[in-house]
Write a protein that holds these residues in place. Structure first.
Motif, PDB file in Angstrom:
ATOM      1  N   ALA A  55      89.982  67.008  72.997  1.00 27.66           N
ATOM      2  CA  ALA A  55      90.114  67.878  74.162  1.00 27.66           C
ATOM      3  C   ALA A  55      91.568  67.907  74.635  1.00 27.66           C
ATOM      4  O   ALA A  55      92.016  68.889  75.205  1.00 27.66           O
ATOM      5  CB  ALA A  55      89.189  67.421  75.281  1.00 27.66           C
ATOM      6  N   ASP A  56      92.308  66.849  74.381  1.00 30.27           N
ATOM      7  CA  ASP A  56      93.743  66.773  74.650  1.00 30.27           C
ATOM      8  C   ASP A  56      94.403  66.380  73.328  1.00 30.27           C
ATOM      9  O   ASP A  56      94.109  65.301  72.793  1.00 30.27           O
ATOM     10  CB  ASP A  56      94.026  65.724  75.717  1.00 30.27           C
ATOM     11  N   PRO A  57      95.287  67.213  72.760  1.00 33.76           N
ATOM     12  CA  PRO A  57      95.896  66.906  71.464  1.00 33.76           C
ATOM     13  C   PRO A  57      96.575  65.532  71.394  1.00 33.76           C
ATOM     14  O   PRO A  57      96.657  64.939  70.324  1.00 33.76           O
ATOM     15  CB  PRO A  57      96.918  68.025  71.261  1.00 33.76           C
ATOM     16  N   VAL A  58      97.020  64.991  72.525  1.00 33.30           N
ATOM     17  CA  VAL A  58      97.641  63.662  72.557  1.00 33.30           C
ATOM     18  C   VAL A  58      96.650  62.607  72.061  1.00 33.30           C
ATOM     19  O   VAL A  58      97.042  61.618  71.447  1.00 33.30           O
ATOM     20  CB  VAL A  58      98.145  63.340  73.981  1.00 33.30           C
ATOM     21  N   PHE A 115      79.043  75.849  68.953  1.00 35.11           N
ATOM     22  CA  PHE A 115      80.457  75.878  68.584  1.00 35.11           C
ATOM     23  C   PHE A 115      80.886  77.327  68.428  1.00 35.11           C
ATOM     24  O   PHE A 115      80.151  78.140  67.873  1.00 35.11           O
ATOM     25  CB  PHE A 115      80.689  75.177  67.231  1.00 35.11           C
ATOM     26  N   ALA A 116      82.091  77.634  68.898  1.00 39.92           N
ATOM     27  CA  ALA A 116      82.660  78.969  68.704  1.00 39.92           C
ATOM     28  C   ALA A 116      84.138  78.818  68.371  1.00 39.92           C
ATOM     29  O   ALA A 116      84.810  77.924  68.902  1.00 39.92           O
ATOM     30  CB  ALA A 116      82.494  79.811  69.963  1.00 39.92           C
ATOM     31  N   GLU A 120      92.992  78.825  67.212  1.00 41.99           N
ATOM     32  CA  GLU A 120      93.172  77.587  66.447  1.00 41.99           C
ATOM     33  C   GLU A 120      92.288  76.455  66.982  1.00 41.99           C
ATOM     34  O   GLU A 120      92.284  75.367  66.426  1.00 41.99           O
ATOM     35  CB  GLU A 120      94.643  77.144  66.501  1.00 41.99           C
ATOM     36  N   GLN A 121      91.571  76.710  68.044  1.00 43.27           N
ATOM     37  CA  GLN A 121      90.727  75.695  68.672  1.00 43.27           C
ATOM     38  C   GLN A 121      89.258  76.037  68.452  1.00 43.27           C
ATOM     39  O   GLN A 121      88.930  77.099  67.913  1.00 43.27           O
ATOM     40  CB  GLN A 121      91.006  75.632  70.174  1.00 43.27           C
ATOM     41  N   ILE A 122      88.399  75.118  68.882  1.00 38.48           N
ATOM     42  CA  ILE A 122      86.972  75.429  68.949  1.00 38.48           C
ATOM     43  C   ILE A 122      86.519  75.219  70.384  1.00 38.48           C
ATOM     44  O   ILE A 122      87.048  74.376  71.105  1.00 38.48           O
ATOM     45  CB  ILE A 122      86.101  74.600  67.982  1.00 38.48           C
ATOM     46  N   ALA A 123      85.566  76.019  70.772  1.00 39.21           N
ATOM     47  CA  ALA A 123      84.953  75.900  72.095  1.00 39.21           C
ATOM     48  C   ALA A 123      83.561  75.308  71.884  1.00 39.21           C
ATOM     49  O   ALA A 123      82.800  75.789  71.045  1.00 39.21           O
ATOM     50  CB  ALA A 123      84.863  77.266  72.761  1.00 39.21           C
ATOM     51  N   ILE A 124      83.276  74.270  72.629  1.00 38.04           N
ATOM     52  CA  ILE A 124      81.971  73.618  72.526  1.00 38.04           C
ATOM     53  C   ILE A 124      81.254  73.742  73.863  1.00 38.04           C
ATOM     54  O   ILE A 124      81.846  73.518  74.913  1.00 38.04           O
ATOM     55  CB  ILE A 124      82.115  72.133  72.141  1.00 38.04           C
ATOM     56  N   VAL A 125      79.981  74.105  73.769  1.00 42.49           N
ATOM     57  CA  VAL A 125      79.136  74.220  74.960  1.00 42.49           C
ATOM     58  C   VAL A 125      77.883  73.382  74.724  1.00 42.49           C
ATOM     59  O   VAL A 125      77.291  73.422  73.651  1.00 42.49           O
ATOM     60  CB  VAL A 125      78.732  75.691  75.223  1.00 42.49           C
ATOM     61  N   ALA A 133      82.463  76.210  78.569  1.00 41.00           N
ATOM     62  CA  ALA A 133      82.928  75.694  77.286  1.00 41.00           C
ATOM     63  C   ALA A 133      84.096  74.722  77.487  1.00 41.00           C
ATOM     64  O   ALA A 133      84.867  74.852  78.408  1.00 41.00           O
ATOM     65  CB  ALA A 133      83.377  76.851  76.396  1.00 41.00           C
ATOM     66  N   THR A 134      84.171  73.746  76.593  1.00 40.55           N
ATOM     67  CA  THR A 134      85.311  72.831  76.532  1.00 40.55           C
ATOM     68  C   THR A 134      86.064  73.146  75.260  1.00 40.55           C
ATOM     69  O   THR A 134      85.466  73.218  74.178  1.00 40.55           O
ATOM     70  CB  THR A 134      84.834  71.363  76.516  1.00 40.55           C
ATOM     71  N   LEU A 135      87.385  73.359  75.370  1.00 37.92           N
ATOM     72  CA  LEU A 135      88.209  73.650  74.205  1.00 37.92           C
ATOM     73  C   LEU A 135      88.719  72.376  73.563  1.00 37.92           C
ATOM     74  O   LEU A 135      89.139  71.452  74.264  1.00 37.92           O
ATOM     75  CB  LEU A 135      89.387  74.549  74.577  1.00 37.92           C
TER      76      LEU A 135
END
Length: 140
Positions: A55-58, A115-116, A120-125, A133-135
């Protein structure tokens, strides 16, 4: 007990989705070449949601405040739980839905997930938890 597991499962999902898939691509490429040389069809590419995500690339490299999640074609894995994915179906929009069966603290929690692709990301619900959705970004 279920209310305590929902945030835990969400956090675990965040960790699983951030896993890297760099090691899979060369193997898939080699297998495709072997298959074609043998006269057989090329294997199907992995679904878009397969890989490691955060959820955070770090969190892909620094897991002091969060961690990546890993999604395989049949599992959703977090830091402290593993969920089997069943009833996986593609949606008309190009996404996917599945049923999760997660083991945590001696209990099995079942819930749907979707999943959607989002660039470059995916959204999850998690529909049972709401529709927001959370990216997630792919770890490299």
């Amino acid at each position: 007990m279920r209310r305590q597991l929902i945030p835990f499962c969400a956090l675990m999902l965040t960790a699983v989705l951030a896993a890297c898939s760099d090691g899979e691509a060369p193997q898939a490429s080699a297998q495709a070449g072997d298959s074609e040389a043998a006269g057989g069809p090329s294997p199907e590419p992995a679904p878009f949601y397969v890989g490691q995500w955060a959820a955070d690339p770090v969190w892909c490299t620094d897991q002091s405040e969060g961690f990546p999640i890993t999604i395989t074609p049949a599992r959703f894995e977090g830091r402290e739980n593993i969920c089997d994915m069943t009833e996986i179906e593609t949606t008309p929009e190009g996404g996917a839905t599945a049923q999760l069966a997660c083991q945590s603290e001696g209990e099995t929690i079942r819930e749907p997930i979707s999943f959607a692709q989002a660039g470059e990301q995916i959204a999850i619900v998690w529909p049972d938890r709401g529709t927001e959705a959370t990216l997630f970004s792919r770890c490299e």
